[in-house]
Scaffold this motif. Structure first.
Motif, PDB file in Angstrom:
ATOM      1  N   LYS A   1       0.832  -1.205   0.000  1.00  0.00           N
ATOM      2  CA  LYS A   1       0.000   0.000   0.000  1.00  0.00           C
ATOM      3  C   LYS A   1       0.868   1.258   0.000  1.00  0.00           C
ATOM      4  N   LEU A   2       1.980   1.215   0.709  1.00  0.00           N
ATOM      5  CA  LEU A   2       2.891   2.362   0.753  1.00  0.00           C
ATOM      6  C   LEU A   2       3.417   2.703  -0.638  1.00  0.00           C
ATOM      7  N   VAL A   3       3.866   1.712  -1.395  1.00  0.00           N
ATOM      8  CA  VAL A   3       4.446   2.014  -2.708  1.00  0.00           C
ATOM      9  C   VAL A   3       3.389   2.465  -3.717  1.00  0.00           C
ATOM     10  N   ARG A   4       2.133   2.206  -3.440  1.00  0.00           N
ATOM     11  CA  ARG A   4       1.039   2.646  -4.325  1.00  0.00           C
ATOM     12  C   ARG A   4       0.458   3.995  -3.912  1.00  0.00           C
ATOM     13  N   ALA A   5       0.762   4.441  -2.700  1.00  0.00           N
ATOM     14  CA  ALA A   5       0.173   5.672  -2.169  1.00  0.00           C
ATOM     15  C   ALA A   5       0.789   6.915  -2.806  1.00  0.00           C
ATOM     16  N   ARG A   6      -0.072   7.906  -3.009  1.00  0.00           N
ATOM     17  CA  ARG A   6       0.368   9.195  -3.542  1.00  0.00           C
ATOM     18  C   ARG A   6       0.107  10.293  -2.519  1.00  0.00           C
ATOM     19  N   MET A   7       0.899  11.334  -2.616  1.00  0.00           N
ATOM     20  CA  MET A   7       0.736  12.484  -1.720  1.00  0.00           C
ATOM     21  C   MET A   7      -0.540  13.221  -2.117  1.00  0.00           C
ATOM     22  N   PRO A   8      -1.484  13.403  -1.178  1.00  0.00           N
ATOM     23  CA  PRO A   8      -2.774  13.983  -1.534  1.00  0.00           C
ATOM     24  C   PRO A   8      -2.835  15.511  -1.526  1.00  0.00           C
ATOM     25  N   PHE A   9      -1.781  16.182  -1.068  1.00  0.00           N
ATOM     26  CA  PHE A   9      -1.830  17.644  -0.976  1.00  0.00           C
ATOM     27  C   PHE A   9      -0.435  18.224  -1.033  1.00  0.00           C
ATOM     28  N   GLY A  10      -0.388  19.545  -1.130  1.00  0.00           N
ATOM     29  CA  GLY A  10       0.882  20.262  -1.021  1.00  0.00           C
ATOM     30  C   GLY A  10       1.698  20.301  -2.295  1.00  0.00           C
ATOM     31  N   GLN A  11       2.908  20.731  -2.125  1.00  0.00           N
ATOM     32  CA  GLN A  11       3.856  20.922  -3.220  1.00  0.00           C
ATOM     33  C   GLN A  11       4.066  19.648  -4.045  1.00  0.00           C
ATOM     34  N   TYR A  12       4.001  18.509  -3.414  1.00  0.00           N
ATOM     35  CA  TYR A  12       4.259  17.235  -4.089  1.00  0.00           C
ATOM     36  C   TYR A  12       2.981  16.428  -4.311  1.00  0.00           C
ATOM     37  N   LYS A  13       1.852  17.115  -4.386  1.00  0.00           N
ATOM     38  CA  LYS A  13       0.566  16.458  -4.618  1.00  0.00           C
ATOM     39  C   LYS A  13       0.638  15.591  -5.878  1.00  0.00           C
ATOM     40  N   GLY A  14       0.165  14.355  -5.741  1.00  0.00           N
ATOM     41  CA  GLY A  14       0.151  13.434  -6.871  1.00  0.00           C
ATOM     42  C   GLY A  14       1.389  12.554  -6.996  1.00  0.00           C
TER      43      GLY A  14
END
Length: 76
Positions: free
Chosen positions: A8-21
Motif C-alpha cells: 500500500k505504501l508504494v502505491r500511495a500518492r501524496m494527496p496535498f501540497g507541493q508534491y501532490k500526486g
C-alpha cells in the motif's frame, strides 16, 4: 505491521501540497524531514510518511524496489 503495508505504501500518492500526486516513495528527504520536525499527519498518511522518512534517512530505499516493480500499477 500488516503484511500488505509496504504494498500500500508504494502505491500511495501524496494527496496535498507541493508534491501532490507524487508517490510517497518519490518524496525528497528534505520534505520528509520537515514533516518529522513539524509532526506527521494523523492516520494512514502519517504512517506512510513516517515509514518513508525512516527508510530514506537510513539509506534503505533499495528494499522497496522489488515491491515497486511487482505491485505498482504499470500503466500509470
Amino acid at each position: 505491521m500488516k503484511s500488505d503495508f509496504l504494498i500500500k505504501l508504494v502505491r500511495a500518492r501524496m494527496p496535498f501540497g507541493q508534491y501532490k500526486g507524487r508517490y510517497i516513495t518519490q518524496l525528497p528527504v528534505h520534505y520528509l524531514e520537515w514533516f518529522n520536525r513539524k509532526g506527521f499527519p494523523k492516520g494512514q498518511l502519517g504512517q506512510y510518511l513516517a515509514t518513508m522518512y525512516e527508510i530514506k534517512t537510513n539509506g534503505l530505499d533499495q528494499i522497496l524496489r522489488p515491491i515497486i516493480q511487482q505491485f505498482r500499477n504499470r500503466n500509470e
